[in-house]
Design an enzyme around this catalytic site. Structure first.
Site, PDB file in Angstrom:
ATOM      1  N   GLN A  83      35.236  59.827  -4.833  1.00 30.60           N
ATOM      2  CA  GLN A  83      36.195  60.197  -3.793  1.00 30.60           C
ATOM      3  C   GLN A  83      37.477  59.377  -3.869  1.00 30.60           C
ATOM      4  O   GLN A  83      38.174  59.206  -2.870  1.00 30.60           O
ATOM      5  CB  GLN A  83      35.552  60.037  -2.413  1.00 30.60           C
ATOM      6  N   CYS A  84      37.816  58.887  -5.068  1.00 27.95           N
ATOM      7  CA  CYS A  84      38.956  57.983  -5.194  1.00 27.95           C
ATOM      8  C   CYS A  84      40.266  58.618  -4.746  1.00 27.95           C
ATOM      9  O   CYS A  84      41.105  57.960  -4.118  1.00 27.95           O
ATOM     10  CB  CYS A  84      39.081  57.470  -6.624  1.00 27.95           C
ATOM     11  N   GLY A  85      40.455  59.897  -5.049  1.00 29.29           N
ATOM     12  CA  GLY A  85      41.683  60.568  -4.636  1.00 29.29           C
ATOM     13  C   GLY A  85      41.764  60.713  -3.128  1.00 29.29           C
ATOM     14  O   GLY A  85      42.826  60.501  -2.527  1.00 29.29           O
ATOM     15  N   ALA A  88      42.543  57.339  -1.631  1.00 25.10           N
ATOM     16  CA  ALA A  88      43.957  57.009  -1.795  1.00 25.10           C
ATOM     17  C   ALA A  88      44.806  57.739  -0.768  1.00 25.10           C
ATOM     18  O   ALA A  88      45.728  57.167  -0.177  1.00 25.10           O
ATOM     19  CB  ALA A  88      44.416  57.344  -3.212  1.00 25.10           C
ATOM     20  N   HIS A 183      41.097  58.003 -12.302  1.00 25.79           N
ATOM     21  CA  HIS A 183      40.959  57.350 -11.003  1.00 25.79           C
ATOM     22  C   HIS A 183      42.273  57.547 -10.252  1.00 25.79           C
ATOM     23  O   HIS A 183      43.294  57.906 -10.848  1.00 25.79           O
ATOM     24  CB  HIS A 183      40.674  55.860 -11.243  1.00 25.79           C
TER      25      HIS A 183
END
Length: 259
Positions: A83-85, A88, A183
């Site tokens: 769920q990095c996006g 962010a 990422h």
């Protein structure tokens, strides 16, 4: 590497009640003066950037004082799963009056067919998601970070956040692995010294504020060309756009700014 140049003492900066944007150029002498005028030391969001800057100055052995050009505080959020996006974007939403949670973003991304489990392999989808959940922001897609450095830094100075996909190394810094470690990070500030530009960024695998060379981040962003074979072999489902990682992420980023 040099250890002969001591880092200046950490200054005291007041902790803001709400996230703030700092775009005044501050010299090391001014920072020392602020430190001497106070009898106490209380770390704050802004202090984290100054400490990071000073630590870098010491390690790199810069001959001149680096300048703090622009910085906007973002809360750190650790990711769960791919769920990095979304993390962010959740961090970037703190610049607005209606910050949004990672779970709310996940629900919206799934309902719009952008993601299965939180993965975001399309800058276009990320831009659409940002506009859907944050109606008070403007979103601009950047094609080619290297050729748009001045525009990016100018936008950061105006309070914008840069959301950028890149290849993450084991220490979470930019690398070039053809997109196998794709990422997302939220860039919230910039430091300059001579002709060098460093970006202050947060990403979902560490609470530490990162400082990355602009050129290295641009190079990493421009090498996102294929989906990781390791990810393709596991049992998880990932939603890729038409044209795959290259079409969705390579050489692209987006700037989010409050209207």
């Amino acid at each position: 590497m040099s250890s002969n140049i001591p880092a200046p003492p950490a200054p005291v900066l007041p902790k803001p009640s709400t996230p703030g944007c700092y775009n005044e150029v501050t010299s090391t002498a001014q920072l020392k003066s602020k430190h001497k005028s106070s009898s106490y030391y209380e770390p704050s969001a802004e202090q984290e950037l100054v400490d990071t800057r000073n630590r870098l100055w010491d390690l790199e052995g810069w001959k001149e004082s680096p300048l703090l050009t622009v910085y906007q505080y973002l809360p750190s959020i650790l990711q769960e799963g791919p769920q990095c996006g979304l993390v962010a974007l959740a961090m970037a939403s703190a610049i607005t009056q209606s910050s949004v949670s990672v779970q709310a973003l996940l629900n919206e991304a799934q309902s719009r067919g952008f993601s299965y489990q939180g993965e975001m392999f399309s800058v276009d989808d990320m831009a659409s998601l940002a506009l859907a959940v944050l109606p008070e922001v403007s979103v601009k897609i950047i094609a080619g970070l290297q050729d748009n450095r001045d525009a990016v830094v100018h936008s950061l100075a105006q309070g914008a956040i840069l959301l950028v996909p890149y290849d993450a190394d084991r220490n979470h810094e930019p690398c070039c692995r053809k997109g196998h470690k794709a990422h997302w990070a939220a860039v919230c500030g910039a430091l300059v010294c001579s002709n060098r530009c460093l970006l202050a960024a947060r990403q979902g695998k560490s609470r530490r504020l990162m400082l990355w060379d602009y050129g290295l981040l641009a190079e990493s962003n421009n090498n996102l060309v294929e989906f990781s074979p390791e990810r393709g072999e596991d049992s998880s489902k990932y939603l890729l756009p038409s044209g795959g990682v290259r079409a969705g992420l390579c050489g692209r980023a987006l700037i989010i700014q409050q209207c």
